[in-house]
Motif scaffolding. Sequence first.
Motif, mmCIF file in Angstrom:
data_model
loop_
_atom_site.group_PDB
_atom_site.id
_atom_site.type_symbol
_atom_site.label_atom_id
_atom_site.label_comp_id
_atom_site.label_asym_id
_atom_site.label_seq_id
_atom_site.Cartn_x
_atom_site.Cartn_y
_atom_site.Cartn_z
ATOM 1 N N ASN A 73 -7.155 1.249 12.368
ATOM 2 C CA ASN A 73 -6.248 1.882 11.419
ATOM 3 C C ASN A 73 -6.630 3.343 11.168
ATOM 4 N N ARG A 74 -7.907 3.680 11.296
ATOM 5 C CA ARG A 74 -8.387 5.034 11.038
ATOM 6 C C ARG A 74 -7.764 6.050 11.981
ATOM 7 N N ARG A 75 -7.381 5.632 13.138
ATOM 8 C CA ARG A 75 -6.833 6.543 14.149
ATOM 9 C C ARG A 75 -5.438 7.051 13.790
ATOM 10 N N ARG A 76 -4.797 6.409 12.866
ATOM 11 C CA ARG A 76 -3.432 6.794 12.504
ATOM 12 C C ARG A 76 -3.434 8.066 11.674
ATOM 13 N N ASP A 77 -2.466 8.934 11.928
ATOM 14 C CA ASP A 77 -2.337 10.177 11.178
ATOM 15 C C ASP A 77 -1.295 10.066 10.075
ATOM 16 N N ASP A 78 -0.546 8.987 10.055
ATOM 17 C CA ASP A 78 0.574 8.859 9.116
ATOM 18 C C ASP A 78 0.267 7.891 7.978
ATOM 19 N N ARG A 79 -0.923 7.996 7.404
ATOM 20 C CA ARG A 79 -1.321 7.100 6.316
ATOM 21 C C ARG A 79 -0.381 7.264 5.130
ATOM 22 N N ALA A 80 -0.046 6.170 4.507
ATOM 23 C CA ALA A 80 0.851 6.171 3.362
ATOM 24 C C ALA A 80 0.066 6.404 2.066
ATOM 25 N N PHE A 81 0.769 6.692 0.993
ATOM 26 C CA PHE A 81 0.177 6.894 -0.328
ATOM 27 C C PHE A 81 -0.566 5.631 -0.753
ATOM 28 N N VAL A 82 0.039 4.477 -0.498
ATOM 29 C CA VAL A 82 -0.573 3.178 -0.795
ATOM 30 C C VAL A 82 -0.314 2.267 0.392
ATOM 31 N N GLU A 83 -1.344 1.549 0.815
ATOM 32 C CA GLU A 83 -1.188 0.584 1.889
ATOM 33 C C GLU A 83 -1.728 -0.758 1.424
ATOM 34 N N VAL A 84 -0.915 -1.788 1.627
ATOM 35 C CA VAL A 84 -1.303 -3.160 1.307
ATOM 36 C C VAL A 84 -1.073 -3.968 2.572
ATOM 37 N N TYR A 85 -2.009 -4.831 2.882
ATOM 38 C CA TYR A 85 -1.980 -5.578 4.133
ATOM 39 C C TYR A 85 -1.791 -7.062 3.843
ATOM 40 N N ALA A 86 -1.118 -7.733 4.756
ATOM 41 C CA ALA A 86 -0.914 -9.176 4.612
ATOM 42 C C ALA A 86 -0.913 -9.801 5.998
ATOM 43 N N GLY A 87 -1.429 -11.008 6.063
ATOM 44 C CA GLY A 87 -1.426 -11.735 7.320
ATOM 45 C C GLY A 87 -2.806 -12.256 7.655
ATOM 46 N N PRO A 88 -2.914 -12.945 8.771
ATOM 47 C CA PRO A 88 -4.206 -13.510 9.167
ATOM 48 C C PRO A 88 -5.150 -12.421 9.641
ATOM 49 N N ASN A 89 -6.460 -12.634 9.459
ATOM 50 C CA ASN A 89 -7.416 -11.688 10.024
ATOM 51 C C ASN A 89 -8.316 -12.355 11.060
ATOM 52 N N ASP A 90 -7.988 -13.557 11.432
ATOM 53 C CA ASP A 90 -8.716 -14.265 12.489
ATOM 54 C C ASP A 90 -8.240 -13.713 13.840
#
Length: 149
Positions: A73-90
């Motif tokens: 995710n760090r490689r992205r240049d278009d970071r939003a004001f707020v980011e919330v993540y959902a889903g599996p992390n396996d």
Amino acid sequence: MTIRVHVEGLRDLDRALGRLKEATAKGVLRRVAVKALKPFDKAWRQKAPHLTGNLEESGGVGTKLTRRQAQMNRRRDDRAFVEVYAGPNDPAAIPEEFGWENGRAQPFVRPAWDETKHEALEIVKRELGPEITRTAARAARRAARGGGR
């Protein structure tokens, strides 16, 4: 996979958020986003292949990523004001969702999102105004007492 959603018609709420301190506004948006993603979280867990139980027990809704996800995710240049993540992390979720050389795909995340995305937007539309109002009132009470965090 990143999914961006553009919503129009929330200009008044955006102005109200702009009157809050930046950290306070981010907190408002995070709380509403987490609440809006709960139905999606429930849906993907129900649709996940139930082999060992690890997949449906992984992940969730939040603002933190695993170390591997954060590096990607760090490689992205278009970071939003707020980011919330959902889903599996396996890591097993990826071949289950998309398939692999010796196995067919068993999509469960995308179908869950397709079923719940409109509900998530409705929750944002319903909850954002009252959350801004409550937070602004709390901030005003705090300012009146002369205290602040």
